[in-house]
Motif scaffolding. Structure first.
Motif, PDB file in Angstrom:
ATOM      1  N   GLN A  81      -1.488  -0.836   3.966  1.00  0.00           N
ATOM      2  CA  GLN A  81      -1.960  -1.799   2.965  1.00  0.00           C
ATOM      3  C   GLN A  81      -0.939  -1.967   1.849  1.00  0.00           C
ATOM      4  OE1 GLN A  81      -6.130  -1.646   1.904  1.00  0.00           O
ATOM      5  NE2 GLN A  81      -5.671  -2.278  -0.177  1.00  0.00           N
ATOM      6  N   GLU A  82      -0.289  -0.865   1.464  1.00  0.00           N
ATOM      7  CA  GLU A  82       0.711  -0.929   0.395  1.00  0.00           C
ATOM      8  C   GLU A  82       1.870  -1.841   0.789  1.00  0.00           C
ATOM      9  OE1 GLU A  82      -1.184   3.211   0.425  1.00  0.00           O
ATOM     10  OE2 GLU A  82      -0.524   1.733   1.903  1.00  0.00           O
ATOM     11  N   ARG A  83       2.333  -1.744   2.029  1.00  0.00           N
ATOM     12  CA  ARG A  83       3.415  -2.599   2.496  1.00  0.00           C
ATOM     13  C   ARG A  83       2.955  -4.043   2.622  1.00  0.00           C
ATOM     14  NH1 ARG A  83       4.468  -1.294   7.661  1.00  0.00           N
ATOM     15  NH2 ARG A  83       5.467   0.653   7.081  1.00  0.00           N
ATOM     16  N   LEU A  84       1.728  -4.235   3.057  1.00  0.00           N
ATOM     17  CA  LEU A  84       1.208  -5.591   3.206  1.00  0.00           C
ATOM     18  C   LEU A  84       1.283  -6.346   1.876  1.00  0.00           C
ATOM     19  CD1 LEU A  84      -0.152  -7.851   4.799  1.00  0.00           C
ATOM     20  CD2 LEU A  84      -2.351  -6.704   4.404  1.00  0.00           C
ATOM     21  N   GLY A  85       0.889  -5.694   0.786  1.00  0.00           N
ATOM     22  CA  GLY A  85       0.985  -6.336  -0.527  1.00  0.00           C
ATOM     23  C   GLY A  85       2.409  -6.712  -0.881  1.00  0.00           C
ATOM     24  N   SER A 136      -7.957  -5.459  -1.501  1.00  0.00           N
ATOM     25  CA  SER A 136      -9.041  -4.488  -1.405  1.00  0.00           C
ATOM     26  C   SER A 136      -9.492  -4.470   0.048  1.00  0.00           C
ATOM     27  CB  SER A 136     -10.201  -4.906  -2.316  1.00  0.00           C
ATOM     28  OG  SER A 136     -11.295  -4.033  -2.140  1.00  0.00           O
ATOM     29  N   GLY A 137      -9.574  -3.267   0.631  1.00  0.00           N
ATOM     30  CA  GLY A 137      -9.962  -3.219   2.024  1.00  0.00           C
ATOM     31  C   GLY A 137     -10.529  -1.882   2.453  1.00  0.00           C
ATOM     32  N   SER A 138     -11.192  -1.909   3.588  1.00  0.00           N
ATOM     33  CA  SER A 138     -11.714  -0.702   4.229  1.00  0.00           C
ATOM     34  C   SER A 138     -10.835  -0.389   5.431  1.00  0.00           C
ATOM     35  CB  SER A 138     -13.155  -0.917   4.689  1.00  0.00           C
ATOM     36  OG  SER A 138     -13.989  -1.139   3.581  1.00  0.00           O
ATOM     37  N   HIS A 139     -10.705   0.904   5.712  1.00  0.00           N
ATOM     38  CA  HIS A 139      -9.835   1.351   6.789  1.00  0.00           C
ATOM     39  C   HIS A 139     -10.655   2.209   7.745  1.00  0.00           C
ATOM     40  CE1 HIS A 139      -5.922   0.499   4.591  1.00  0.00           C
ATOM     41  NE2 HIS A 139      -6.872   0.172   3.734  1.00  0.00           N
ATOM     42  N   SER A 140     -10.713   1.795   9.005  1.00  0.00           N
ATOM     43  CA  SER A 140     -11.531   2.548   9.953  1.00  0.00           C
ATOM     44  C   SER A 140     -10.963   3.931  10.235  1.00  0.00           C
ATOM     45  CB  SER A 140     -11.753   1.763  11.243  1.00  0.00           C
ATOM     46  OG  SER A 140     -10.546   1.490  11.896  1.00  0.00           O
ATOM     47  N   CYS A 141      -9.695   4.175   9.868  1.00  0.00           N
ATOM     48  CA  CYS A 141      -9.179   5.546   9.994  1.00  0.00           C
ATOM     49  C   CYS A 141      -9.840   6.464   8.960  1.00  0.00           C
ATOM     50  CB  CYS A 141      -7.652   5.579   9.864  1.00  0.00           C
ATOM     51  SG  CYS A 141      -6.993   4.877   8.354  1.00  0.00           S
ATOM     52  N   PHE A 148      -7.369  -9.189   8.160  1.00  0.00           N
ATOM     53  CA  PHE A 148      -7.540  -7.867   8.734  1.00  0.00           C
ATOM     54  C   PHE A 148      -6.204  -7.459   9.314  1.00  0.00           C
ATOM     55  CE2 PHE A 148      -8.356 -10.647  12.301  1.00  0.00           C
ATOM     56  CZ  PHE A 148      -7.692 -10.029  13.349  1.00  0.00           C
ATOM     57  N   SER A 149      -6.031  -6.186   9.530  1.00  0.00           N
ATOM     58  CA  SER A 149      -4.785  -5.683  10.073  1.00  0.00           C
ATOM     59  C   SER A 149      -5.077  -4.403  10.838  1.00  0.00           C
ATOM     60  CB  SER A 149      -3.781  -5.436   8.936  1.00  0.00           C
ATOM     61  OG  SER A 149      -2.486  -5.216   9.463  1.00  0.00           O
ATOM     62  N   TYR A 150      -4.015  -3.782  11.337  1.00  0.00           N
ATOM     63  CA  TYR A 150      -4.143  -2.524  12.049  1.00  0.00           C
ATOM     64  C   TYR A 150      -3.210  -1.496  11.428  1.00  0.00           C
ATOM     65  CZ  TYR A 150      -7.008  -4.806  15.476  1.00  0.00           C
ATOM     66  OH  TYR A 150      -8.029  -5.484  16.087  1.00  0.00           O
ATOM     67  N   CYS A 151      -3.762  -0.335  11.129  1.00  0.00           N
ATOM     68  CA  CYS A 151      -3.021   0.772  10.536  1.00  0.00           C
ATOM     69  C   CYS A 151      -1.960   1.267  11.522  1.00  0.00           C
ATOM     70  CB  CYS A 151      -4.014   1.885  10.196  1.00  0.00           C
ATOM     71  SG  CYS A 151      -3.278   3.490   9.868  1.00  0.00           S
ATOM     72  N   GLU A 152      -0.748   1.402  11.048  1.00  0.00           N
ATOM     73  CA  GLU A 152       0.325   1.857  11.927  1.00  0.00           C
ATOM     74  C   GLU A 152       0.224   3.342  12.274  1.00  0.00           C
ATOM     75  OE1 GLU A 152       4.009   2.845   8.931  1.00  0.00           O
ATOM     76  OE2 GLU A 152       3.762   0.776   9.587  1.00  0.00           O
ATOM     77  N   HIS A 153      -0.577   4.087  11.557  1.00  0.00           N
ATOM     78  CA  HIS A 153      -0.699   5.517  11.831  1.00  0.00           C
ATOM     79  C   HIS A 153      -1.674   5.824  12.961  1.00  0.00           C
ATOM     80  CE1 HIS A 153       0.657   6.222   7.437  1.00  0.00           C
ATOM     81  NE2 HIS A 153       1.682   6.131   8.246  1.00  0.00           N
ATOM     82  N   ARG A 213       0.451  -7.496  11.773  1.00  0.00           N
ATOM     83  CA  ARG A 213       1.472  -6.516  12.141  1.00  0.00           C
ATOM     84  C   ARG A 213       0.828  -5.148  12.038  1.00  0.00           C
ATOM     85  NH1 ARG A 213       5.769  -8.556   7.581  1.00  0.00           N
ATOM     86  NH2 ARG A 213       6.610 -10.335   8.697  1.00  0.00           N
ATOM     87  N   LEU A 214       1.427  -4.152  12.658  1.00  0.00           N
ATOM     88  CA  LEU A 214       1.017  -2.791  12.351  1.00  0.00           C
ATOM     89  C   LEU A 214       1.435  -2.574  10.911  1.00  0.00           C
ATOM     90  CD1 LEU A 214       2.061  -0.915  15.608  1.00  0.00           C
ATOM     91  CD2 LEU A 214      -0.236  -1.629  14.907  1.00  0.00           C
ATOM     92  N   GLN A 215       0.501  -2.204  10.047  1.00  0.00           N
ATOM     93  CA  GLN A 215       0.751  -2.247   8.612  1.00  0.00           C
ATOM     94  C   GLN A 215       0.240  -1.008   7.902  1.00  0.00           C
ATOM     95  OE1 GLN A 215       2.435  -3.823   6.552  1.00  0.00           O
ATOM     96  NE2 GLN A 215       2.440  -6.008   6.870  1.00  0.00           N
TER      97      GLN A 215
END
Length: 185
Positions: free
Chosen positions: A120-124, A145-150, A75-80, A116-118
């Motif tokens: 998904q494209e950068r994470l890959g 493949s992931g879901s984004h709470s934003c 899991f990660s956190y969207c930087e936006h 990290r604040l990420q």
């Protein structure tokens, strides 16, 4: 990470949204949030090179058969929006160059890159870069493949939306049969 500064600012956010940070249920919230951020954003403290060095334990192999690992959960956190990116599955593959990584190291690389604040494209791309360095091969593929709470919990609130990203390096760029090893169906 400056946890005292985080505590100070979380207290300010609580006040800004109209909460009383001194009420019983919120007294320890600033410290809890600071501790949580220190844990879930641990990867900020390390460069991709640092992570490759941390988890680069390899073993010599007599062949160069493709290694594939699927359904690594991160899991990660969207930087936006600081929104949770969740229910994420990472598939990776690489073609060894005389040595292989320990299997747990592959999952650890994915996990640390996600902390990290990420995007998904950068994470890959980060995972591909780290795996390439750690395994000593240019031939790496990563699909996420992931879901984004934003997207699912705010804004459009489309709860079924999933994002799939693919990163192909080296021989994986040109070979459909190799790409198929990591793709989500």
């Amino acid at each position: 990470m400056d946890t005292k500064a985080i505590e100070y600012h979380v207290r300010g956010i609580l006040q800004a949204i109209g909460e009383d940070p001194d009420r019983e249920g919120l007294l320890e919230t600033p410290a809890r949030v600071a501790g949580m951020l220190e844990e879930v954003l641990e990867g900020i403290a390390y460069s991709n090179h640092d992570i490759a060095q941390m988890f680069g334990k390899t073993f010599d192999v007599p062949n160069n058969d493709t290694v594939v690992m699927k359904d690594i959960t991160v899991f990660s956190y969207c930087e936006h929006h600081f929104a949770l990116m969740y229910d994420m599955k990472v598939n990776v593959a690489y073609i060894p160059n005389g040595k292989v990584l320990g299997l747990s190291k592959i999952a650890r690389i994915c996990d640390m890159a996600a902390k990290r604040l990420q995007l998904q494209e950068r994470l890959g791309n980060d995972i591909a870069e780290i795996l390439s360095e750690a395994a000593g091969t240019p031939d790496v593929a990563v699909a996420i493949s992931g879901s984004h709470s934003c997207m699912t919990a705010r804004g459009i609130k489309n709860v079924s939306a999933r994002t799939i990203t693919e990163t192909f390096r080296g021989r994986f760029r040109q070979a459909p049969d190799l790409k198929a090893l990591v793709r989500f169906s």
